[in-house]
Design an enzyme around this catalytic site. Structure first.
Site, PDB file in Angstrom:
ATOM      1  N   HIS A 257       0.342  -1.145  -0.274  1.00 20.83           N
ATOM      2  CA  HIS A 257       0.263  -0.009  -0.184  1.00 20.83           C
ATOM      3  C   HIS A 257       0.923   1.401   0.007  1.00 20.83           C
ATOM      4  O   HIS A 257       0.852   2.000  -0.972  1.00 20.83           O
ATOM      5  CB  HIS A 257      -1.033   0.187   1.230  1.00 20.83           C
ATOM      6  N   GLU A 258       2.213   0.977   0.483  1.00 21.86           N
ATOM      7  CA  GLU A 258       2.830   2.162   1.282  1.00 21.86           C
ATOM      8  C   GLU A 258       3.430   2.620  -0.115  1.00 21.86           C
ATOM      9  O   GLU A 258       4.067   3.570  -0.952  1.00 21.86           O
ATOM     10  CB  GLU A 258       3.260   2.334   2.130  1.00 21.86           C
ATOM     11  N   HIS A 261       2.046   4.720  -2.985  1.00 20.21           N
ATOM     12  CA  HIS A 261       2.460   5.663  -2.506  1.00 20.21           C
ATOM     13  C   HIS A 261       3.458   6.255  -3.136  1.00 20.21           C
ATOM     14  O   HIS A 261       4.081   7.365  -3.402  1.00 20.21           O
ATOM     15  CB  HIS A 261       2.133   6.293  -1.176  1.00 20.21           C
ATOM     16  N   GLU A 287      -5.076   7.529  -3.026  1.00 15.60           N
ATOM     17  CA  GLU A 287      -5.248   6.752  -3.028  1.00 15.60           C
ATOM     18  C   GLU A 287      -5.326   5.099  -3.517  1.00 15.60           C
ATOM     19  O   GLU A 287      -4.934   5.001  -3.712  1.00 15.60           O
ATOM     20  CB  GLU A 287      -6.435   6.523  -1.703  1.00 15.60           C
TER      21      GLU A 287
END
EC number: 3.4.17.19
Length: 492
Positions: A257-258, A261, A287
């Protein structure tokens, strides 16, 4: 130098100082000694005061008045759009209020962490009340008599309104609840994985997975934090993860997830660095990258097959009988407490609850002293489970402690954008699952880099998605994807 050149030179220094402020926040969450919290709050407040003074410098207004936006190219006009918006917002906010918010939220972050660790809501509520009071003041200053929540939301998703998002959430909620009810009635209950997975092995695999998704360690690093996050842009983009030796998915999927980003920030066109275009255009678009990396790619049957093999190699046992059981475990639907660990069916219901609660906090129809009871009542209604302790309830998220009111709805907006991007990407990248089954994500991440990430702040948020997909973003593709994926998994 022309007015435009003077403005760009001034903005370059402001952007550089903002990166320093971000690094202070990263350090606070990863490296800072616990006893330094009070001093760090003063440092953050002082730097925010410097930044706010620069962002409201009267010379900016003079330069803006002297510049004809229509005479600029597309890049120059986009830079002006961001600066005009930022200047208009900053000049509405008193210097003393901006610095006080920075000081209080820096201190509040540490108090929240202590309260969460001790499951002691009372320890945090007075500080949260102070944060809410300051954010209401900020919203009132920015809103010019308009909706307070919209004024805060605009900082994270320019152009969006609570009414628009609320209407979309209402449309989504019906189909999400229907899908959840079908799943719960299916009689299928896949097992989670079992076993102990040592921290060293998890972090080794997290580094490997990050590299497979294109995260550039020459310009980034992974550290541990209580609440995973990413920080920075350009050539210094850092991410964090966390480790639970009984649940390696916590580490692996927080990392993916990170990485989404982080890759967005790393892949913005280099010439946009330290300019208004040198960061992700909105949190919703941000997101979309983290969620499509984590879910449509990272939780796909193809990629989990590869991940099952790597876990077996590293740990000797992946905690599941075979790749199919592993895929089912990764995507197991259950009514858990924690938003960041929620499955794709339940995740947006977590966001919708927070969205409703924080809107009430801002309009004054809900006070901080009543927040825990309101949270627990709503959670039991929506998820059918009573909250057992505050760290699984109102204390689980860091966002409100640091003043991020208006941030939560961008998570679901990001999911909606990711659903649209996944539909377009799958059409444009044939054979994608064959690549993912070998742990190769380059075709997918390359498409996202080309169509979304490299643009940074060049376009407005919705325009970025529409240009990439060829259609106006809407919730349909996400809901269709969830119905198809979990319908197949649960036979409904």
């Amino acid at each position: 130098m022309s007015a435009f050149e003077n403005l760009m030179a001034f903005q370059h220094e402001t952007e550089a100082l903002a990166q320093v402020a971000g690094r202070l926040g990263w350090d606070q969450e990863t490296m800072m000694p616990r006893g330094a919290a009070a001093q760090r709050a003063e440092e953050m407040g002082a730097l925010e005061n410097v930044l706010h003074t620069r962002r409201t410098d009267p010379r900016i207004g003079e330069w803006l008045a002297a510049i004809d936006d229509t005479a600029l190219d597309a890049v120059g006009a986009a830079k002006m759009r961001h600066i005009r918006r930022s200047y208009a917002r900053a000049t509405k906010l008193p210097d003393t209020l901006a610095a006080e918010i920075a000081r209080v939220t820096s201190r509040a972050q540490g108090i929240w962490a202590e309260a969460r660790a001790a499951d002691d809501v009372a320890h945090f509520l007075p500080t949260l009340a102070e944060v809410v009071r300051l954010k209401r003041e900020e919203a009132a200053a920015l809103a010019d008599g308009g909706d307070l929540y919209d004024a805060l939301l605009d900082d994270y998703e320019p152009g969006a309104t609570a009414a628009e998002i609320g209407a979309m959430f209402d449309r989504m909620r019906t189909r999400l609840v229907m899908l959840r009810e079908k799943i719960m009635a299916s009689g299928r209950n896949p097992a989670g994985i079992t076993g102990r997975f040592d921290e060293e092995g998890q972090l080794k695999l997290a580094q490997e997975v990050a590299s497979h998704f294109g995260y550039n360690f020459k310009h980034g690093r992974i550290d541990k934090a209580v609440h995973p996050f990413s920080s920075g842009s350009g050539t210094d983009v850092r991410i964090t993860t966390r480790v639970d030796e009984g649940d390696p998915f916590n580490c692996l999927y927080s990392t993916i997830h990170e990485v989404g980003h982080g890759c967005y920030e790393q892949n913005i066109a280099p010439e946009f660095g330290l300019t208004p275009l040198g960061a992700g255009v909105s949190m919703g678009v941000h997101e979309s990258q983290s969620r499509i990396y984590e879910n449509q790619l990272g939780r796909s049957r193809a990629f989990t097959g590869w991940l099952h093999g790597r876990m077996t190699t590293i740990f000797g046992d992946a905690g599941a009988a075979d790749a199919d059981a592993f895929y089912a475990a990764v995507n197991r639907v259950h009514s858990g407490y924690i938003r960041t660990e929620a499955d794709e069916v339940h995740y947006n219901l977590h966001i919708m609850m927070r969205f409703d609660l924080e809107r009430k906090l801002m309009d004054g129809s809900l006070e901080v002293d009543d927040l825990e009871a309101a949270w627990n009542t709503r959670f039991e209604h929506d998820f059918g489970v009573a909250v057992d302790k505050p760290s699984n309830g109102v204390l689980q998220d860091v966002h409100w402690s640091v003043g991020l009111f208006g941030y939560f709805p961008t998570y679901t907006l990001g999911n909606v954008y990711a659903g649209c991007l996944n539909l377009a990407m799958r059409s444009a990248v044939p054979g994608l699952d064959d690549d993912l089954a070998r742990g190769h994500t380059e075709a997918a991440t390359g498409w996202l880099q080309e169509h979304v990430q490299r643009h940074g702040g060049l376009y407005e948020p919705k325009e970025v998605i529409e240009r990439a997909c060829g259609f106006e973003p809407n919730e349909g593709p996400l809901l269709d994807y969830l119905d198809a994926k979990f319908g197949a998994l649960y036979g409904v």
